[in-house]
Enzyme design. Structure first.
Site, PDB file in Angstrom:
ATOM      1  N   ASP A   1      72.928  97.212 132.522  1.00  0.00           N
ATOM      2  CA  ASP A   1      72.602  98.013 131.354  1.00  0.00           C
ATOM      3  C   ASP A   1      73.246  97.342 130.356  1.00  0.00           C
ATOM      4  OD1 ASP A   1      72.089 100.086 129.574  1.00  0.00           O
ATOM      5  OD2 ASP A   1      73.613 101.399 130.188  1.00  0.00           O
TER       6      ASP A   1
ATOM      7  N   CYS B   1      99.533 119.230 125.585  1.00  0.00           N
ATOM      8  CA  CYS B   1     100.348 119.329 126.922  1.00  0.00           C
ATOM      9  C   CYS B   1     101.808 118.667 126.636  1.00  0.00           C
ATOM     10  CB  CYS B   1      99.677 118.763 128.097  1.00  0.00           C
ATOM     11  SG  CYS B   1      99.497 116.990 128.147  1.00  0.00           S
TER      12      CYS B   1
ATOM     13  N   CYS C   1      95.568 116.404 130.379  1.00  0.00           N
ATOM     14  CA  CYS C   1      94.966 117.968 130.112  1.00  0.00           C
ATOM     15  C   CYS C   1      93.579 117.505 129.445  1.00  0.00           C
ATOM     16  CB  CYS C   1      96.073 118.785 129.310  1.00  0.00           C
ATOM     17  SG  CYS C   1      95.811 118.308 127.583  1.00  0.00           S
TER      18      CYS C   1
ATOM     19  N   CYS D   1      99.753 113.894 122.979  1.00  0.00           N
ATOM     20  CA  CYS D   1      98.735 115.272 123.018  1.00  0.00           C
ATOM     21  C   CYS D   1      99.540 116.350 122.642  1.00  0.00           C
ATOM     22  CB  CYS D   1      98.527 115.180 124.570  1.00  0.00           C
ATOM     23  SG  CYS D   1      97.608 116.808 124.858  1.00  0.00           S
TER      24      CYS D   1
ATOM     25  N   CYS E   1      93.281 113.147 126.078  1.00  0.00           N
ATOM     26  CA  CYS E   1      94.556 113.140 127.138  1.00  0.00           C
ATOM     27  C   CYS E   1      94.217 112.942 128.416  1.00  0.00           C
ATOM     28  CB  CYS E   1      95.394 114.430 126.452  1.00  0.00           C
ATOM     29  SG  CYS E   1      96.753 114.453 127.841  1.00  0.00           S
TER      30      CYS E   1
HETATM   31 ZN   LIG Z   1      97.726 116.742 127.143  1.00  0.00          ZN
END
Ligand SMILES: [Zn+2]
Lengths: 412, 246
Positions: free
Chosen positions: A338, A220, A204, A217, A201
């Site tokens: 890279d 949250c 959060c 999510c 997320c």
């Molecule tokens: Zn979240």
């Protein structure tokens, strides 16, 4: 929405002239289109030039990790339905290149501008855009670019007070996070094939749940915003529920997504989806990408793929086996030095294709393909690879500087 | 090795798989299958428990915030510590390497406790980010050819008394502490800053893990043609670039 052209100050005029002269010198010296060097000279003489050049235009900014050059082109075609357009069509997408492109737009009504992800917030501050299109964010050039979520954060902070209408892909959690701080957002369900940069997320850090096309999510509550436009197979659904057929010469799902986003942008400026989409059909190739070029009696289709998300979208649009596939990878400055990202690309998708490998880093590719259990042939140069391929169409997939090398070699 | 199949655990692809290090899992898996060793690859997302019955655990590099989240979740889970206590093999890269240590500096600039299964401690290097090709000599006890890889990190890692350096750098920074060390190991727990990925550039490292897991001294040969060509090219490139700099 277009204002009257405001006369440029003497200093700005001088800067534009000096920039054009520098560009001409650069072109004459064989250093490319000269657009960047011209812009750099002009910006040095007048740091506010970008803002002034954009003053009389309705500006659309386009940013993303992948597809920004093509989408810029599609939006430009759509908006030409209602007025002249100036655009940085060749992909010079940092402030100097943008300045140089806008300097040629004194008679234009619209400025459709591709912006490098890192410069979006700054350019948006300078040119006061009417619309900003945000397509996707994923890993790219990790040895020098900012971290992907940091870019989203940078967009979020930089665009939080924008007066522009933001047209954003609701299916990319990082884009949704970036755009959700903007006052006016048009959400487009444009899809997202590559999901490996958005399992966390952005708000959060919780693990995102992704049932079907949805995402949210559990920690949250941050979730996919409800879209008003949607890509649905070969159609784009507009907010009134009408399904408009997308017919493009450009191949692949990703370009349908770019067209859906572009139709939503067109609507912001009053261009009906039908007209916008019809005009997009005229786009055949963008800065050499998707071009089909005859070379050594084969038809090479030139496909640019710069990062894992781009390779994934490209694999889904090539002809099926036994179409030969030619892969070329470099790791010069503009590519990122890279090559570890090759291991985030699922090359088993190429099973059954005859594969030819070239480029500065063909040995990295060789080990990657060996571990994927694929048959392949390592070639010294393009001619050897093309001669080794059976006659007919050859799908050529290359990253940034490898793509430029190929175009130079075949004179495209 | 566990019952009938070698269990290869790839830890937290949602957080620590940003720099191509899942290539290490692909190389180990491939080289096992080429020897007809049955392998089960287990990808463990950060909202799932770490199985304690794995034979080889691999952890990769990630960005700063996911690194902190991964450390929090691995500490809370405790499964990797239990697996190591039971003798499991762990090979870690970059952010994952720092997490195995006692402490590192997190994305908020604060010290973050690691898992303490490798005696190293990482601090933030205040100078330029360490980016570029690396060439190093492997610790002589490992009996392996030179280490080649690509580093891309801002960390400096100090090795404590119960771990040994994995290698000594000839070109590049490695642990970045100025003592010329790169990576660290202790018994069956390994850490390195090398991407590339490191197993693609140094396939004998993958074989070393397989030998430890199978408790054998030798493995049947596999075709090394492309690995060897790539190694030779990268070593020559690093050597030439270093000569040009000096
Ligand atoms: Zn979240």
């Amino acid at each position: 929405m277009s204002g009257n052209p405001e006369p440029l100050s003497p200093r700005a005029k001088l800067a534009v002239t000096a920039g054009k002269a520098a560009a001409a010198v650069s072109r004459a010296a064989g250093k490319g289109s000269g657009s960047v060097i011209g812009g750099r000279v002009a910006l040095k003489l007048d740091p506010d030039l970008l803002a002034r050049l954009a003053g009389h235009l309705d500006v659309v900014l386009v940013s993303a990790t992948n597809g920004k050059t093509t989408t810029t082109r599609l939006i430009a075609e759509a908006l030409r339905a209602s007025g002249p357009v100036v655009s940085n069509a060749l992909g010079a997408n940092m402030p100097a290149g943008i300045t140089s492109a806008l300097a040629g737009g004194s008679d234009s009504r619209y400025g459709v501008i591709e912006v490098d992800e890192k410069y979006l917030a700054g350019v948006a501050r300078d040119v006061t855009p009417k619309a900003i299109a945000l397509l996707n964010l994923s890993r790219d050039q990790l040895d020098r670019a900012a971290e992907t979520r940091m870019l989203a954060e940078h967009w979020r902070e930089g665009l939080s007070g924008t007066e522009a209408v933001v047209i954003a892909n609701a299916d990319d959690p990082l884009v949704a996070w970036a755009a959700s701080s903007c006052p006016t957002v048009v959400w487009v369900a444009a899809g997202q094939e590559w999901k490996d940069d958005a399992w966390s997320c952005p708000s959060c850090g919780g693990v995102l749940q992704r049932p079907g096309d949805d995402w949210y999510c559990g920690d949250c509550g941050f979730r996919r915003p409800p879209p008003t436009w949607a890509l649905h197979g070969d159609y784009v659904l507009s907010p009134d529920g009408v399904a408009w057929p997308i017919q493009l010469q450009l191949p692949g799902r990703a370009n349908k997504a770019n067209a859906a986003m572009s139709a939503a942008v067109g609507a912001v400026f009053g261009v009906p989806p039908k007209i916008a989409l019809e005009r997009m059909y005229s786009v055949q190739a963008v800065a050499g990408r998707y071009d089909v070029v005859t070379y050594l009696d084969r038809q090479l289709r030139l496909l640019l793929a710069k990062n894992p998300a781009g390779w994934l979208e490209t694999f889904s649009l090539i002809d099926g086996p036994p179409a030969p596939v030619l892969l070329s990878v470099n790791a010069r400055g503009a590519d990122g030095t890279d090559t570890s990202w090759l291991w985030d690309v699922d090359y088993t998708r190429l099973a059954g294709h005859p594969i030819f490998v070239l480029g500065d880093r063909r040995l990295d590719l060789a080990v990657r393909l060996e571990v994927a259990g694929l048959e392949f042939r390592v070639c010294d140069d393009l001619d050897q690879a093309v001669r080794a391929a059976p006659p007919g169409r050859v799908e050529v997939i290359a990253n940034y500087t490898a793509f430029q090398d190929l175009r130079r070699r075949i004179g495209n | 090795m566990n019952e009938t199949s070698l269990r290869l655990v790839w830890i937290y692809p949602d957080l620590l798989s940003t720099y191509g290090d899942q290539g290490n899992a692909l190389v180990v898996e491939r080289r096992a299958r080429q020897r007809r060793i049955p392998v089960t690859r287990i990808d463990v997302r950060s909202d799932q428990p770490i199985p304690t019955s794995g034979d080889i655990y691999l952890i990769g590099g990630g960005e700063d915030r996911p690194q902190r989240l991964a450390a929090e979740r691995l500490r809370r889970d405790g499964g990797l510590n239990r697996a190591v206590a039971n003798g499991a093999i762990v090979f870690s890269v970059c952010a994952g390497y720092q997490i195995l240590g006692t402490e590192f500096i997190n994305d908020l600039g604060r010290p973050e406790p690691g898992l303490g299964i490798l005696d190293v401690k990482s601090v933030r290097n205040d100078g330029d980010r360490h980016v570029g090709d690396v060439l190093a000599d492997m610790d002589e006890r490992l009996g392996l050819p030179p280490l080649t890889g690509f580093e891309n990190h801002q960390g400096n890692t100090l090795i404590g008394p119960s771990a040994r350096p994995l290698a000594r750098v000839r070109i590049g920074n490695g642990n970045g502490t100025g003592d010329g060390t790169e990576g660290a190991y202790c018994d069956t727990v390994f850490g390195t800053y090398m991407h590339g990925p490191v197993m693609a550039r140094n396939p004998l490292l993958a074989d070393m893990l397989l030998k430890l897991a199978l408790d054998v001294h030798a493995l049947p040969r596999v075709d090394e043609q492309w690995y060897e060509a790539l190694r030779a090219e990268r070593i020559a490139h690093a050597t030439q670039a270093a000569a040009a700099r000096s």
